[in-house]
Design a protein around this motif. Structure first.
Motif, PDB file in Angstrom:
ATOM      1  N   ILE A 268      62.314  58.836  24.351  1.00 17.12           N
ATOM      2  CA  ILE A 268      61.404  57.705  24.132  1.00 17.12           C
ATOM      3  C   ILE A 268      60.278  58.109  23.178  1.00 17.12           C
ATOM      4  CG2 ILE A 268      59.743  56.176  25.270  1.00 17.12           C
ATOM      5  CD1 ILE A 268      61.604  56.308  27.780  1.00 17.12           C
ATOM      6  N   ILE A 269      59.733  59.306  23.364  1.00 14.73           N
ATOM      7  CA  ILE A 269      58.660  59.789  22.466  1.00 14.73           C
ATOM      8  C   ILE A 269      59.177  59.910  21.025  1.00 14.73           C
ATOM      9  CG2 ILE A 269      57.239  61.824  21.925  1.00 14.73           C
ATOM     10  CD1 ILE A 269      56.668  62.073  24.941  1.00 14.73           C
ATOM     11  N   GLN A 270      60.452  60.293  20.882  1.00  8.04           N
ATOM     12  CA  GLN A 270      61.046  60.402  19.537  1.00  8.04           C
ATOM     13  C   GLN A 270      61.092  59.045  18.819  1.00  8.04           C
ATOM     14  OE1 GLN A 270      61.867  62.929  17.710  1.00  8.04           O
ATOM     15  NE2 GLN A 270      63.261  62.089  16.161  1.00  8.04           N
ATOM     16  N   THR A 271      61.038  57.935  19.556  1.00  9.19           N
ATOM     17  CA  THR A 271      61.081  56.623  18.880  1.00  9.19           C
ATOM     18  C   THR A 271      59.752  56.243  18.225  1.00  9.19           C
ATOM     19  OG1 THR A 271      60.347  55.239  20.762  1.00  9.19           O
ATOM     20  CG2 THR A 271      62.706  55.736  20.630  1.00  9.19           C
ATOM     21  N   VAL A 272      58.655  56.862  18.652  1.00  6.82           N
ATOM     22  CA  VAL A 272      57.328  56.414  18.203  1.00  6.82           C
ATOM     23  C   VAL A 272      57.167  56.417  16.680  1.00  6.82           C
ATOM     24  CG1 VAL A 272      54.840  56.847  18.321  1.00  6.82           C
ATOM     25  CG2 VAL A 272      56.214  56.944  20.409  1.00  6.82           C
ATOM     26  N   PRO A 273      57.537  57.511  15.980  1.00 11.10           N
ATOM     27  CA  PRO A 273      57.349  57.457  14.521  1.00 11.10           C
ATOM     28  C   PRO A 273      58.160  56.361  13.834  1.00 11.10           C
ATOM     29  CG  PRO A 273      57.750  59.722  15.254  1.00 11.10           C
ATOM     30  CD  PRO A 273      58.020  58.831  16.427  1.00 11.10           C
ATOM     31  N   TYR A 274      59.219  55.895  14.479  1.00 11.81           N
ATOM     32  CA  TYR A 274      60.122  54.946  13.828  1.00 11.81           C
ATOM     33  C   TYR A 274      59.852  53.507  14.215  1.00 11.81           C
ATOM     34  CZ  TYR A 274      61.975  59.310  12.550  1.00 11.81           C
ATOM     35  OH  TYR A 274      62.050  60.569  12.042  1.00 11.81           O
ATOM     36  N   ALA A 275      59.274  53.280  15.381  1.00  9.60           N
ATOM     37  CA  ALA A 275      59.048  51.895  15.805  1.00  9.60           C
ATOM     38  C   ALA A 275      57.701  51.670  16.493  1.00  9.60           C
ATOM     39  CB  ALA A 275      60.194  51.444  16.712  1.00  9.60           C
ATOM     40  N   GLY A 276      56.858  52.677  16.517  1.00 11.04           N
ATOM     41  CA  GLY A 276      55.507  52.482  17.034  1.00 11.04           C
ATOM     42  C   GLY A 276      55.379  52.613  18.538  1.00 11.04           C
ATOM     43  N   PHE A 277      54.145  52.425  19.040  1.00 11.61           N
ATOM     44  CA  PHE A 277      53.850  52.645  20.454  1.00 11.61           C
ATOM     45  C   PHE A 277      54.286  51.506  21.389  1.00 11.61           C
ATOM     46  CE2 PHE A 277      50.749  55.590  18.473  1.00 11.61           C
ATOM     47  CZ  PHE A 277      51.124  56.756  19.123  1.00 11.61           C
ATOM     48  N   PRO A 278      54.181  50.226  21.017  1.00 15.91           N
ATOM     49  CA  PRO A 278      54.433  49.196  22.042  1.00 15.91           C
ATOM     50  C   PRO A 278      55.804  49.283  22.704  1.00 15.91           C
ATOM     51  CG  PRO A 278      53.265  48.227  20.200  1.00 15.91           C
ATOM     52  CD  PRO A 278      53.645  49.619  19.783  1.00 15.91           C
ATOM     53  N   THR A 279      56.873  49.413  21.914  1.00 11.16           N
ATOM     54  CA  THR A 279      58.198  49.503  22.547  1.00 11.16           C
ATOM     55  C   THR A 279      58.341  50.799  23.349  1.00 11.16           C
ATOM     56  OG1 THR A 279      59.094  50.306  20.440  1.00 11.16           O
ATOM     57  CG2 THR A 279      59.437  47.985  20.953  1.00 11.16           C
ATOM     58  N   ALA A 280      57.691  51.877  22.892  1.00  6.36           N
ATOM     59  CA  ALA A 280      57.751  53.143  23.644  1.00  6.36           C
ATOM     60  C   ALA A 280      57.013  53.034  24.974  1.00  6.36           C
ATOM     61  CB  ALA A 280      57.173  54.274  22.796  1.00  6.36           C
ATOM     62  N   ILE A 281      55.879  52.361  24.987  1.00  3.88           N
ATOM     63  CA  ILE A 281      55.142  52.160  26.248  1.00  3.88           C
ATOM     64  C   ILE A 281      56.004  51.390  27.248  1.00  3.88           C
ATOM     65  CG2 ILE A 281      53.165  50.982  27.330  1.00  3.88           C
ATOM     66  CD1 ILE A 281      51.620  51.435  24.682  1.00  3.88           C
ATOM     67  N   ASN A 282      56.606  50.309  26.772  1.00  5.72           N
ATOM     68  CA  ASN A 282      57.456  49.529  27.667  1.00  5.72           C
ATOM     69  C   ASN A 282      58.608  50.371  28.210  1.00  5.72           C
ATOM     70  OD1 ASN A 282      55.799  47.403  27.067  1.00  5.72           O
ATOM     71  ND2 ASN A 282      57.257  46.315  25.762  1.00  5.72           N
ATOM     72  N   ALA A 283      59.227  51.168  27.347  1.00  2.00           N
ATOM     73  CA  ALA A 283      60.351  52.004  27.778  1.00  2.00           C
ATOM     74  C   ALA A 283      59.895  53.054  28.788  1.00  2.00           C
ATOM     75  CB  ALA A 283      60.994  52.675  26.566  1.00  2.00           C
ATOM     76  N   MET A 284      58.718  53.612  28.562  1.00  2.00           N
ATOM     77  CA  MET A 284      58.211  54.629  29.492  1.00  2.00           C
ATOM     78  C   MET A 284      57.983  54.013  30.867  1.00  2.00           C
ATOM     79  SD  MET A 284      57.899  57.819  28.869  1.00  2.00           S
ATOM     80  CE  MET A 284      57.170  58.435  27.347  1.00  2.00           C
ATOM     81  N   ASN A 285      57.517  52.800  30.905  1.00  3.73           N
ATOM     82  CA  ASN A 285      57.332  52.136  32.188  1.00  3.73           C
ATOM     83  C   ASN A 285      58.666  51.838  32.876  1.00  3.73           C
ATOM     84  OD1 ASN A 285      54.503  52.227  32.254  1.00  3.73           O
ATOM     85  ND2 ASN A 285      54.352  50.436  30.907  1.00  3.73           N
ATOM     86  N   VAL A 286      59.689  51.523  32.087  1.00  4.71           N
ATOM     87  CA  VAL A 286      61.029  51.343  32.662  1.00  4.71           C
ATOM     88  C   VAL A 286      61.531  52.677  33.232  1.00  4.71           C
ATOM     89  CG1 VAL A 286      63.449  50.779  32.157  1.00  4.71           C
ATOM     90  CG2 VAL A 286      61.612  49.397  31.152  1.00  4.71           C
ATOM     91  N   LEU A 287      61.326  53.752  32.491  1.00  2.23           N
ATOM     92  CA  LEU A 287      61.732  55.086  32.986  1.00  2.23           C
ATOM     93  C   LEU A 287      61.081  55.398  34.333  1.00  2.23           C
ATOM     94  CD1 LEU A 287      62.922  57.975  32.828  1.00  2.23           C
ATOM     95  CD2 LEU A 287      61.032  58.572  31.295  1.00  2.23           C
TER      96      LEU A 287
END
Lengths: 124, 124, 124, 124, 124, 124
Positions: free
Chosen positions: E97-116
């Protein structure tokens, strides 16, 4: 340039089309939205949905497909209702959702299918 | 579960449907793609496009609308050609593109309209 | 909180990682971008790519998959090169692209496959 | 290259900016996120929001517009709060949402307008 | 062209792979979906997930990254479970999930982290 | 409901606003687009851009940010020109693009930065 109508006509014409397409569900979404709601009525329904060249049935097939791949589920619910209102069967809406799979994959189609089930269940 | 077909049939059936829908343009896109191309033929055309429940005309209206809002211009070009092949007029494709505006805005519609013009120009 | 490094270290560390991952192609993209380029080096490569927990091979599998479904072809080209640099075979990159189909459909996969072919051709 | 700061400074500076922009709502989102939360503070707020060249008001106009069209409603809620914190009126946030319609259509704007109403209601 | 299998085999093979990858969660999603569910089993799991060339671990890294940036949280939840099933640790999913941040930013990563976090909590 | 204008006024008012915002570049994009072009003038410029509540400068900050994250480069080019026309400096456009990174990542920002460079180069 095609025939111009004054804005009062656009608004009234849009309101009539919205009622035809979405029934009560459309009005409920649009009413509390202020100027944004007014543009939905004037532009989306007064201008675009009132055009000739495609049937309402064909416009809703396009709209269900778009809202599925865009993942906009709240509006998809309204337009699956609209699709049923203008004459598509639940089976044809399902078919439209299945048609999105090669273009946008399974996840958005799964979500749309679950919205379809919800709408069908509420209409029984 | 609906009737099962063996894969050879799926491939052959898909190839026939691809030729019917996209003509030569489809084959040119798919041929150099290896297994990915095979899945396009077997799954997208052999399975999905061969389904009943919507006409090819309706499937292409959905597809042109989806590819417009997804901004996938290379495939949109192929499917605007397909839409014309299965009986839509250029005017109806234009109408489908205009129907996308309330749902995804002007930029993707502008790009799609320019693709339509290109296709129409090449077909004269 | 994990170990903090000062920014000079982040920049140098990022530059070394960028060279390891993307070779010359990465530097060419980043160099003319001013502060944006500096953040790519410091944050994307100095912070993120230098983390432990996934191999570079696994990071590039994730990155190729993401850039495929996002349709960002310029960066995909750089990262297909990166994937090959860190040890994936062209066949494994192809496999990664095929893995995207169920989640985002054929159009973005077709575009990615054509980018892969371009990269492979340039490397011969 | 502009002045470099060590990471401790980036973190502290980011935390101060986050408090200024998002108030308590920002901290609540970031606190449980581990390293991801640390990057939000260091990079998004320590690096980017601390830059000169645009006012906080202008940064939040851009951010509300982006999060609207990306359909990221959880973060949009935080940043509509942030926009109000840094001096935009609810009317100006509404205006920013209306500005998105020509570029991304009505569905994302409708969702954003409903988030705005929720925020305004909670603040009374 | 690679070996062809008849559809019954594709379905059975897909069902076995679905069980291996997603456990009960996958079946629950697919079962009520009719023909769409059948295509998920036959095509996504029978065809794609049964391919060689990438390990299941690598396929799930790609899938978690894709579903994160696409913002498809319902399916992400299933595939974070799948990632844990095929041998990734929660830490490695976090890293993806952290690897996605440079490519798509924080909002989708935050949501994914909460799903995790949700998935991890349910599994304790 | 706010003041209604007839459509001729909307068109003329939109044309004037389009010229003010986009100069010649806007007209060149819109002119060959038929009814779609008419809606851009009437709705996007006649209705939306003529609203009060945000300055043109603020509207273009929002628009550059949106078009960056949506990856619509052709329209971004026009609106970077528009941003410069209504008083933003190239440095402020760069800053707007950098503001998108935390929300949508580096790839779309890199593409936007290259479009900015192109526009600046053409204006010298």
């Amino acid at each position: 340039m095609s025939l111009q109508l004054n804005d009062q006509t656009r608004y009234e014409r849009g309101l009539a089309k919205l009622a035809e397409v979405d029934g009560k569900a459309g009005e409920e979404v649009v009413a509390p939205l202020g100027d944004l709601g007014r543009y939905i009525i004037e532009f989306a329904f007064g201008d675009i949905y009132n055009r000739e060249g495609l049937s309402l049935r064909e416009r809703e097939i396009a709209t269900v497909a778009m809202l599925t791949v865009l993942g906009r589920e709240t509006q998809l619910k309204v337009h699956i209702g609209a699709a049923l209102n203008v004459g598509l069967s639940a089976k044809e809406v399902e078919e439209t959702i299945i048609q999105t799979v090669p273009y946008a994959g399974f996840p958005t189609a799964i979500n749309a299918m679950n919205v379809l089930k919800e709408v069908v269940k509420e209409r029984v």
